[in-house]
Design an enzyme around this catalytic site. Sequence first.
Site, short mmCIF file in Angstrom:
data_model
loop_
_atom_site.label_atom_id
_atom_site.label_comp_id
_atom_site.label_asym_id
_atom_site.label_seq_id
_atom_site.Cartn_x
_atom_site.Cartn_y
_atom_site.Cartn_z
N GLU A 16 -17.45 53.09 28.32
CA GLU A 16 -18.19 52.80 29.55
C GLU A 16 -17.85 51.38 30.00
O GLU A 16 -17.89 50.44 29.20
CB GLU A 16 -19.71 52.90 29.30
CG GLU A 16 -20.19 54.29 28.93
CD GLU A 16 -19.95 55.31 30.03
OE1 GLU A 16 -20.00 54.94 31.21
OE2 GLU A 16 -19.72 56.49 29.69
N ASN A 32 -1.38 34.93 29.08
CA ASN A 32 -1.95 33.60 29.28
C ASN A 32 -0.98 32.46 28.91
O ASN A 32 -1.21 31.31 29.27
CB ASN A 32 -3.27 33.43 28.52
CG ASN A 32 -4.43 34.21 29.13
OD1 ASN A 32 -5.30 34.72 28.42
ND2 ASN A 32 -4.48 34.29 30.45
N THR A 66 -1.37 37.72 25.90
CA THR A 66 0.04 37.27 25.84
C THR A 66 0.44 36.71 27.21
O THR A 66 1.26 35.79 27.29
CB THR A 66 1.00 38.43 25.46
OG1 THR A 66 0.73 39.52 26.31
CG2 THR A 66 0.82 38.87 24.04
N ASP A 71 -14.21 36.29 31.41
CA ASP A 71 -13.42 35.78 32.53
C ASP A 71 -14.27 34.91 33.44
O ASP A 71 -15.49 35.09 33.53
CB ASP A 71 -12.83 36.98 33.31
CG ASP A 71 -11.64 36.57 34.16
OD1 ASP A 71 -11.17 35.43 34.05
OD2 ASP A 71 -11.17 37.42 34.95
N ARG A 114 -10.55 44.83 36.41
CA ARG A 114 -9.30 45.32 35.83
C ARG A 114 -9.33 45.09 34.33
O ARG A 114 -10.17 44.34 33.81
CB ARG A 114 -8.09 44.62 36.47
CG ARG A 114 -8.14 43.10 36.40
CD ARG A 114 -6.87 42.46 37.00
NE ARG A 114 -7.00 41.02 37.07
CZ ARG A 114 -7.40 40.35 38.15
NH1 ARG A 114 -7.69 41.00 39.26
NH2 ARG A 114 -7.50 39.03 38.13
N LEU A 115 -8.37 45.72 33.64
CA LEU A 115 -8.36 45.64 32.18
C LEU A 115 -7.43 44.56 31.64
O LEU A 115 -7.54 44.17 30.46
CB LEU A 115 -7.99 47.00 31.58
CG LEU A 115 -9.06 48.09 31.80
CD1 LEU A 115 -8.56 49.44 31.34
CD2 LEU A 115 -10.35 47.74 31.07
N SER A 116 -6.50 44.08 32.46
CA SER A 116 -5.61 42.99 32.04
C SER A 116 -5.01 43.19 30.65
O SER A 116 -5.02 42.27 29.82
CB SER A 116 -6.34 41.64 32.13
OG SER A 116 -6.84 41.42 33.42
N ARG A 136 0.23 30.21 31.77
CA ARG A 136 -0.59 29.17 32.42
C ARG A 136 0.07 27.80 32.25
O ARG A 136 0.95 27.64 31.42
CB ARG A 136 -1.99 29.17 31.80
CG ARG A 136 -2.71 30.44 32.13
CD ARG A 136 -4.17 30.34 31.81
NE ARG A 136 -4.83 31.56 32.25
CZ ARG A 136 -6.12 31.69 32.42
NH1 ARG A 136 -6.92 30.68 32.18
NH2 ARG A 136 -6.63 32.84 32.82
C1 IPE Z 1 -7.84 38.11 30.79
O1 IPE Z 1 -8.25 37.14 31.69
C2 IPE Z 1 -7.57 37.50 29.47
C3 IPE Z 1 -8.71 36.85 28.83
C4 IPE Z 1 -9.95 36.94 29.19
C5 IPE Z 1 -8.38 36.10 27.67
P1 IPE Z 1 -7.27 36.55 32.79
O2 IPE Z 1 -8.09 35.71 33.67
O3 IPE Z 1 -6.10 35.92 32.16
O4 IPE Z 1 -6.80 37.89 33.52
P2 IPE Z 1 -5.99 38.13 34.87
O5 IPE Z 1 -4.63 37.60 34.65
O6 IPE Z 1 -6.70 37.43 35.96
O7 IPE Z 1 -6.00 39.60 35.03
C1 IPE Z 2 -11.18 33.19 31.07
O1 IPE Z 2 -11.41 32.39 32.16
C2 IPE Z 2 -10.63 32.45 29.88
C3 IPE Z 2 -9.23 32.78 29.55
C4 IPE Z 2 -8.48 33.66 30.16
C5 IPE Z 2 -8.67 32.05 28.43
P1 IPE Z 2 -10.26 32.04 33.18
O2 IPE Z 2 -9.59 30.79 32.74
O3 IPE Z 2 -9.36 33.19 33.38
O4 IPE Z 2 -11.07 31.74 34.50
P2 IPE Z 2 -10.66 32.09 35.98
O5 IPE Z 2 -10.33 33.55 36.03
O6 IPE Z 2 -9.47 31.24 36.31
O7 IPE Z 2 -11.86 31.74 36.79
MG MG Z 3 -9.35 34.71 34.72
#
Ligand code: IPE
Ligand code: IPE
Ligand code: MG
Length: 249
Positions: free
Chosen positions: A209, A70, A68, A22, A196-198, A73
């Site tokens: 852990e 994502n 899923t 992330d 979080r685990l998302s 976006r």
């Molecule tokens: C979780 O990251 C999914 C991936 C790393 C692919 P997100 O950035 O999408 O998670 P949330 O929505 O902020 O929790």
């Molecule tokens: C993780 O980075 C990649 C994916 C979820 C695909 P992010 O795109 O979520 O980056 P932030 O959370 O917006 O910084």
């Molecule tokens: Mg993110």
Amino acid sequence: MSDLKSKINPENIPQHIAIIMDGNGRWAKQKGIPRVLGHHSGVKSVREVTEAAAQIGVKYLTLYAFSTENWNRPPSEVTALMSLLVETIKGEIRDLNKNGVRLMAIGDIEGLPPATLKTLRDGIEKTKDNDRVTLVLALNYSAKWEILRATRYLAEKVKQGICLPSEITEAMFEHELSTYGMPDPELLIRTSGEARLSNFLLWQVAYTELYFTPVFWPDFGKEELFNAILSYQNRERRFGKTSEQLSNE
Ligand code: IPE
Ligand code: IPE
Ligand code: MG
């Protein structure tokens, strides 16, 4: 850096590490460049972490690459991520083979765009005989989806009279998960400061852990991985027992 590596106890390496990659977007924003360039830079981290994991003997590395959720976006970002995936898998196959990396995927991969699915299947097929480390990409992944799917499979078995509801065991449930055959992750890392685990591996991380670091994914490399493993090695995994019981074992 080699100093950090030498502090790692080779007898206690997690067999399976899962990572929520992330912070690509925030990394890019900080630099004043488009989010998608953050995703591009994240590929470098994938390469470095995979190689470092393999070097120290980790057998499974599961990376959360696309949830899923994502799909919600902006379409341009989703398209860019799907293209990046195709480009990356195509470009890496040769190195994956050279480094003994077997590619696998978990998630509802049938729901990926055809070109992505095709490249993914091709990558999985071309690396299937490698056994140094297995790189599992979680794509169009949702833990709730996976758990529901397992429930449906088992319900179908009950309906067909193959077993009774009371006969369903944890092992039978695990058999229907997309991670079947892999050990549960001993260590889960999430970068970028979120805790979080998302919707990632909810069943499989029941006793994992957790390690959270503020480092954004494109800045996460070998050294950060070794730090996470050192943190893991300094913890006492009690599995419900007391500390005294463990020291008497
Ligand atoms: C979780 O990251 C999914 C991936 C790393 C692919 P997100 O950035 O999408 O998670 P949330 O929505 O902020 O929790
Ligand atoms: C993780 O980075 C990649 C994916 C979820 C695909 P992010 O795109 O979520 O980056 P932030 O959370 O917006 O910084
Ligand atoms: Mg993110």
